[in-house]
Write a protein that holds these residues in place. Structure first.
Motif, PDB file in Angstrom:
ATOM      1  N   GLY A 266      80.132  74.793  75.286  1.00  0.00           N
ATOM      2  CA  GLY A 266      80.437  73.811  74.248  1.00  0.00           C
ATOM      3  C   GLY A 266      81.531  74.412  73.400  1.00  0.00           C
ATOM      4  O   GLY A 266      81.375  75.517  72.878  1.00  0.00           O
ATOM      5  N   SER A 267      82.658  73.723  73.258  1.00  0.00           N
ATOM      6  CA  SER A 267      83.785  74.371  72.594  1.00  0.00           C
ATOM      7  C   SER A 267      84.698  73.346  71.935  1.00  0.00           C
ATOM      8  O   SER A 267      84.716  72.182  72.307  1.00  0.00           O
ATOM      9  N   TYR A 268      85.441  73.813  70.959  1.00  0.00           N
ATOM     10  CA  TYR A 268      86.458  73.005  70.308  1.00  0.00           C
ATOM     11  C   TYR A 268      87.765  73.787  70.394  1.00  0.00           C
ATOM     12  O   TYR A 268      87.770  74.987  70.146  1.00  0.00           O
ATOM     13  N   THR A 317      85.607  80.495  70.464  1.00  0.00           N
ATOM     14  CA  THR A 317      86.333  80.126  69.258  1.00  0.00           C
ATOM     15  C   THR A 317      87.216  81.271  68.792  1.00  0.00           C
ATOM     16  O   THR A 317      87.354  82.294  69.457  1.00  0.00           O
ATOM     17  N   SER A 318      87.819  81.079  67.615  1.00  0.00           N
ATOM     18  CA  SER A 318      88.535  82.145  66.926  1.00  0.00           C
ATOM     19  C   SER A 318      88.050  82.134  65.470  1.00  0.00           C
ATOM     20  O   SER A 318      87.298  81.237  65.086  1.00  0.00           O
ATOM     21  N   LEU A 324      82.824  78.306  60.795  1.00  0.00           N
ATOM     22  CA  LEU A 324      82.145  77.008  60.880  1.00  0.00           C
ATOM     23  C   LEU A 324      80.835  77.088  61.664  1.00  0.00           C
ATOM     24  O   LEU A 324      79.916  76.320  61.439  1.00  0.00           O
ATOM     25  N   LYS A 325      80.758  78.000  62.592  1.00  0.00           N
ATOM     26  CA  LYS A 325      79.570  78.104  63.436  1.00  0.00           C
ATOM     27  C   LYS A 325      78.457  78.919  62.794  1.00  0.00           C
ATOM     28  O   LYS A 325      77.367  79.028  63.346  1.00  0.00           O
ATOM     29  N   GLY A 326      78.737  79.504  61.636  1.00  0.00           N
ATOM     30  CA  GLY A 326      77.808  80.465  61.051  1.00  0.00           C
ATOM     31  C   GLY A 326      76.381  79.968  60.926  1.00  0.00           C
ATOM     32  O   GLY A 326      75.433  80.648  61.339  1.00  0.00           O
ATOM     33  N   GLU A 327      76.191  78.779  60.373  1.00  0.00           N
ATOM     34  CA  GLU A 327      74.839  78.284  60.139  1.00  0.00           C
ATOM     35  C   GLU A 327      74.086  78.088  61.462  1.00  0.00           C
ATOM     36  O   GLU A 327      72.916  78.462  61.591  1.00  0.00           O
ATOM     37  N   ALA A 328      74.787  77.517  62.425  1.00  0.00           N
ATOM     38  CA  ALA A 328      74.150  77.253  63.723  1.00  0.00           C
ATOM     39  C   ALA A 328      73.828  78.560  64.450  1.00  0.00           C
ATOM     40  O   ALA A 328      72.815  78.671  65.142  1.00  0.00           O
ATOM     41  N   VAL A 341      78.602  83.828  71.814  1.00  0.00           N
ATOM     42  CA  VAL A 341      79.706  83.275  71.041  1.00  0.00           C
ATOM     43  C   VAL A 341      80.899  84.194  71.263  1.00  0.00           C
ATOM     44  O   VAL A 341      80.826  85.387  70.966  1.00  0.00           O
ATOM     45  N   VAL A 342      81.984  83.651  71.796  1.00  0.00           N
ATOM     46  CA  VAL A 342      83.195  84.457  71.975  1.00  0.00           C
ATOM     47  C   VAL A 342      84.131  84.164  70.814  1.00  0.00           C
ATOM     48  O   VAL A 342      84.461  83.001  70.560  1.00  0.00           O
ATOM     49  N   ASP A 343      84.549  85.211  70.115  1.00  0.00           N
ATOM     50  CA  ASP A 343      85.554  85.068  69.061  1.00  0.00           C
ATOM     51  C   ASP A 343      86.807  85.807  69.515  1.00  0.00           C
ATOM     52  O   ASP A 343      86.831  87.033  69.553  1.00  0.00           O
TER      53      ASP A 343
END
Lengths: 618, 336
Positions: A266-268, A317-318, A324-328, A341-343
């Motif tokens: 799942g990605s943006y 993500t970067s 933005l993904k922190g809470e999830a 999670v790839v940053d």
């Protein structure tokens, strides 16, 4: 660089750095990758790095529209795309101006003189023509009217429009470079045949121009020398050139296959991570499900859902996206579900420098969530080992039932290097904690004694229906619990679960010396530059210098303190303001850590590192 | 979805957790209606998943003895999408409220509807924030006095059906929070519908917004103020079954049967399956009568069907079956 003269006009070199620079539309990325692929197939070790503008189609001839591609080839081990350039190919004045400072004095520059028009010089903000005003006197400038020669070479080819003709001038440049370094044109001609299968006139045109450049260089008296770079000694096997982002994507493919799970992404889209999404979107034949979500949060949200339902789930993500993904991500940690999670880090803060590299998301990865929320953090350190660490991230998350953040960065993600292909059969086993059948008196939050990981009971499994959620849970049943002691217990267990990962990761190794005066410490994508600098320092006769490069950040390898203790001085080198060093100071209170930091959106340069090391050794 | 061989009753879907909503809350009605609907679907219990966000409504999964996740605020549609894509055989339900779905989670809500995954969304609309104790919500009316709008709310509300259909919802139903039989039936139909179904429940919050829907849902006025539409049936309502809807130009008009020569044949016949949502939107917006029942149920290709089709196509044209095939393909070279 050591050069050995064999005859008047022919030199054997250990390593060479070539940079191709021109307009965004000049095809520099293609030209550079052809040169690096051909060199790799010849047997050189290679490393490449693209440098392109963030504007999609910047105005022609402008300074900010320059696109560059650097290739470092060697008969010796190559660990970086190289600092200084031995040969610059500049297709226009802007390409010359923006890249000249990287060229070693006395070394070569090939220019297309046809592009040095009054208009282009103005656009590149030249007051006078550098080809005429003597400003390039300290270089070996090879002036070639490349555009005209390309047109001349193609005058008999039918069915070509003007645009196609001028666009193939990059192949003229490549032909010249091939001759200079004794490279075969075969690979590139094969490439034309595949790429232009349906346009035979373009196969003919590009081949003609490539040959024209090659023969032109051969007959040209302006080129004083040709060079050879012999094959490098590399472990035997089947290789391919791979980009970091592709290697990351492939690591996940391999892990899913080994684990017997389907892969869900799942990605943006976000620079510089999107290429992982692009790559995985191609592989539906392996059952990969890629969802381009409506935003970063939905990217991780859908991955959490897929993980709950039994897929190997990842999100890419970067920096800004990780925020933005922190809470999830906190939810995934609380649920104790597998998730990677790839940053792919870029210059920050905020929008920062999207196309430039940096290592400034480390503390965000470590602590960027509400509450006590530890996760596993690991970092890849070369384009090729992005494969290994994507695989390792998957293995750790599936076996320890906790999210893993995998850090890469723009430098290794877009860089490419030879990858000794690893068959899935030779990769370590992955044993997901999935349970397919109901057990007697099963509880969702009972744990493995050694890892403290819970079981993964996925919907569809009879008899294991249960509820999970972001509220604190009872230590066994997983039901909502506000009991104070239970909350403290669960907080400690979640922390200890991460600490125990230490028992399953390799120890920290030192390269070069194991003990002595100076330990150079790095983590993640700076490995190549640090390795090259320490190697050069060692070759100059310095002893007692070691390099300890971290791939495992949370938890740290077990023997970290022991390694630190074997050196008199420690310097932590990072492309940020000192994030990893702050973790080390916290964990190893009392030790003195020197630091070397750079926050320019650029990788370390060899000489700046060596200067720092020498200062510390003095 | 595999059919269950086991016969369930509502008790099979009740978890051992004590239900902790306020006394008199419509949430109890919804819970029981769901527990009664599921045995009618013939779905195995282990194949049912409830995903919720945050809010009073979102405690719902804890009370269902199925798989469930009480997630984070607004994200249930995204998480449910992942569940459904990972395993399309599951019966996936999103439980959400007006704030969860249309304020903090608005983006995920509209995109789930647009994509049309086969997921059912139950939207508990009480026009107020309950769990945070009484602030206005995106469906609160203009002028509504709440803790965060002491002088009256000035934000115009969303009409959930209008927003959803604007986002291409293929299925939209509305049901009062105090009509359990109709609710159960709507849940069953929503579950059977292939594609994203949205059910708006007009859920009374007895603590912070008591009586918000009373003018439509009170037993005394319900028959006169609500039109419960059914596919293929004329749009009749009223205690005496003497009122109906006709289309007058571009507007709906209430007529009385027997007056001015109006007979049942003149009334609109409900067609939930229309692709063109114009009439459905009018029904959604109508204030008299308030339209309940399945307003829209347009059958369309689901996201999973499109994805499966693409996957088959790609598989057919691909030479790759194992990742090794990919790794060793194309431009490789040997080092000896």
């Amino acid at each position: 660089m050591t050069t050995v003269k064999t005859k008047q006009s022919h030199q054997a070199l250990e390593a060479v750095v070539v940079r191709f620079a021109g307009d965004s539309g000049d095809g520099m990325q293609l030209t550079g990758s052809q040169f690096s692929d051909t060199s790799a197939m010849f047997g050189n070790d290679v490393a490449t790095f693209p440098n392109y503008p963030s504007e999609i189609r910047a105005p022609q001839g402008s300074l900010y529209g320059v696109s560059g591609f650097q290739v470092h080839i060697g008969s010796v081990e190559i660990s970086t795309p190289g600092d200084n350039v031995d040969l610059l190919v500049a297709m226009n004045p802007a390409g010359l101006k923006t890249n000249l400072s990287a060229v070693k004095p006395g070394h070569g520059i090939i220019v297309d003189t046809d592009a040095f028009t009054h208009k282009n010089l103005q656009k590149a903000q030249y007051e006078s023509n550098p080809l005429e005003d003597g400003s390039l006197d300290e270089y070996q400038v090879i002036e070639v009217s490349m555009t005209s020669l390309t047109k001349e070479a193609l005058k008999d080819v039918e069915g070509l429009d003007n645009k196609s003709i001028t666009r193939s001038k990059n192949m003229f440049a490549l032909g010249m470079v091939y001759w200079m370094y004794h490279r075969s044109r075969e690979h590139t001609i094969d490439f034309f045949k595949k790429k232009f299968k349906k346009k035979p006139e373009l196969i003919e045109a590009n081949t003609k121009v490539l040959n024209a450049g090659f023969y032109f260089a051969e007959t040209l008296e302006l080129i004083p020398n040709s060079y050879t770079v012999a094959p490098a000694k590399m472990p035997s096997g089947t290789y391919r050139i791979i980009m970091g982002n592709t290697a990351t994507a492939w690591g996940f493919l391999a892990a899913a296959e080994k684990a017997g799970l389907e892969l869900f992404l799942g990605s943006y889209p976000i620079t510089p991570a999107s290429d992982i999404l692009h790559e995985l979107a191609k592989h539906k034949h392996f059952g990969v499900k890629s969802l381009q979500a409506e935003d970063e949060i939905a990217g991780i949200g859908s991955a959490i859902g897929a993980s709950f339902a039994g897929d190997l789930a990842i999100t890419t993500t970067s920096g800004p996206g990780l925020a933005l993904k922190g809470e999830a991500l906190g939810l995934a940690m609380m649920l104790e579900l597998p998730l990677v999670v790839v940053d792919v880090q870029r210059g920050g803060p905020s929008t920062g420098l999207p196309t430039k590299t940096e290592q400034s998301d480390l503390l965000q990865a470590m602590y960027g969530r509400n509450g006590e929320s530890p996760v596993i953090v690991i970092a890849a350190s070369t384009p090729a080992n992005c494969f290994n660490f994507a695989y390792e991230a998957s293995k750790l998350t599936l076996e320890h039932m906790t999210p893993v953040i995998l850090l890469t960065d723009g430098y290794i993600a877009n860089g490419s290097a030879p990858w000794k292909i690893r068959s899935v059969a030779e990769m370590p086993d992955i044993k997901p904690r999935i349970i397919r059948e109901a057990k007697n008196s099963w509880h969702p939050y009972e744990r493995d004694e050694d890892t403290l990981a819970r079981d993964w009971a996925v919907p569809g499994t009879y008899g294991l229906e249960h509820r999970v959620g972001g509220l604190e849970k009872d230590k066994l049943s997983g039901q909502v619990s506000y009991v104070p002691e239970n909350h403290e217990h669960m907080t400690q267990v979640r922390a200890e679960k991460i600490e125990r990962v230490q028992n399953y990761i390799p120890e920290l190794e030192t390269v070069f010396d194991d003990e002595g005066d100076l330990l150079v410490i790095g983590w993640g994508g700076t490995y190549g530059t640090l390795y090259a600098a320490v190697k050069e320092l060692k070759q100059s006769g310095v002893s007692g210098v070691g390099l300890a490069h971290f791939n495992y950040i949370n938890p740290l390898p077990k023997n970290t303190e022991a390694v630190l203790s074997r050196f008199k001085k420690i310097v932590v080198c990072e492309l940020n303001n000192g994030q990893f060093v702050s973790i080390l100071r916290m964990k190893f209170n009392g030790k003195t850590f020197h630091q070397f930091n750079k926050v320019q959106g650029l990788p370390f340069g060899n000489s700046e590192l060596i200067k720092k090391f020498k200062e510390l050794l003095a | 979805m595999e059919t269950a061989e086991r016969k369930y009753t509502f008790k099979d879907f009740s978890s051992d957790q004590e239900v902790r909503w306020c006394p008199g809350c419509d949430d109890y009605v919804i819970l029981r209606a769901m527990q009664k609907a599921l045995p009618e679907l013939g779905v195995k219990k282990e194949d049912v998943v409830f995903i919720s966000g945050i809010g009073c409504s979102s405690r719902f999964p804890y009370y269902m003895d199925t798989y469930g996740m009480h997630s984070i605020h607004g994200r249930a549609p995204a998480i449910a999408s992942g569940v459904k894509l990972a395993n399309p055989d599951l019966s996936v339900w999103v439980i959400t409220g007006d704030g969860d779905a249309m304020a903090i989670g608005g983006n995920h809500f509209i995109h789930l509807l647009r994509r049309n995954l086969d997921i059912n969304i139950v939207l508990f609309n009480n026009e107020i924030y309950g769990l945070t104790k009484g602030q206005f919500s995106p469906t609160s009316t203009v002028g509504q006095k709440t803790k965060s709008s002491p002088y009256g709310n000035i934000q115009p509300p969303f009409q959930p059906g209008e927003l959803a259909i604007g986002a291409q919802a293929r299925f939209f139903a509305r049901v009062g929070g105090n009509t359990p039989k109709e609710m159960t039936e709507v849940f069953i139909q929503a579950a059977k519908f292939k594609g994203t179904s949205l059910i708006e429940v007009l859920q009374n919050c007895p603590i912070f917004n008591n009586g918000a829907f009373a003018k439509y849902t009170d037993k005394a006025v319900r028959a006169d103020k609500q039109l419960f539409v059914e596919h293929g049936k004329p749009m009749i309502f009223g205690k005496e079954r003497d009122k109906g809807l006709v289309l007058n130009g571009l507007k709906l008009e209430v007529v009385t049967l027997g007056e001015n020569g109006v007979s049942e044949e003149d009334l609109l016949v409900h067609d939930a399956e229309l692709e063109d949502p114009t009439l459905h939107q009018m029904l959604v917006r109508s204030e008299y009568p308030l339209v309940t029942g399945i307003i829209r149920g347009f059958p369309d290709v689901t996201f999973e069907e499109r994805a499966a089709h693409k996957k088959e196509q790609v598989k057919k044209d691909s030479n790759f079956t194992k990742t090794d095939d990919l790794f060793f393909s194309g431009e490789t070279y040997e080092v000896h």
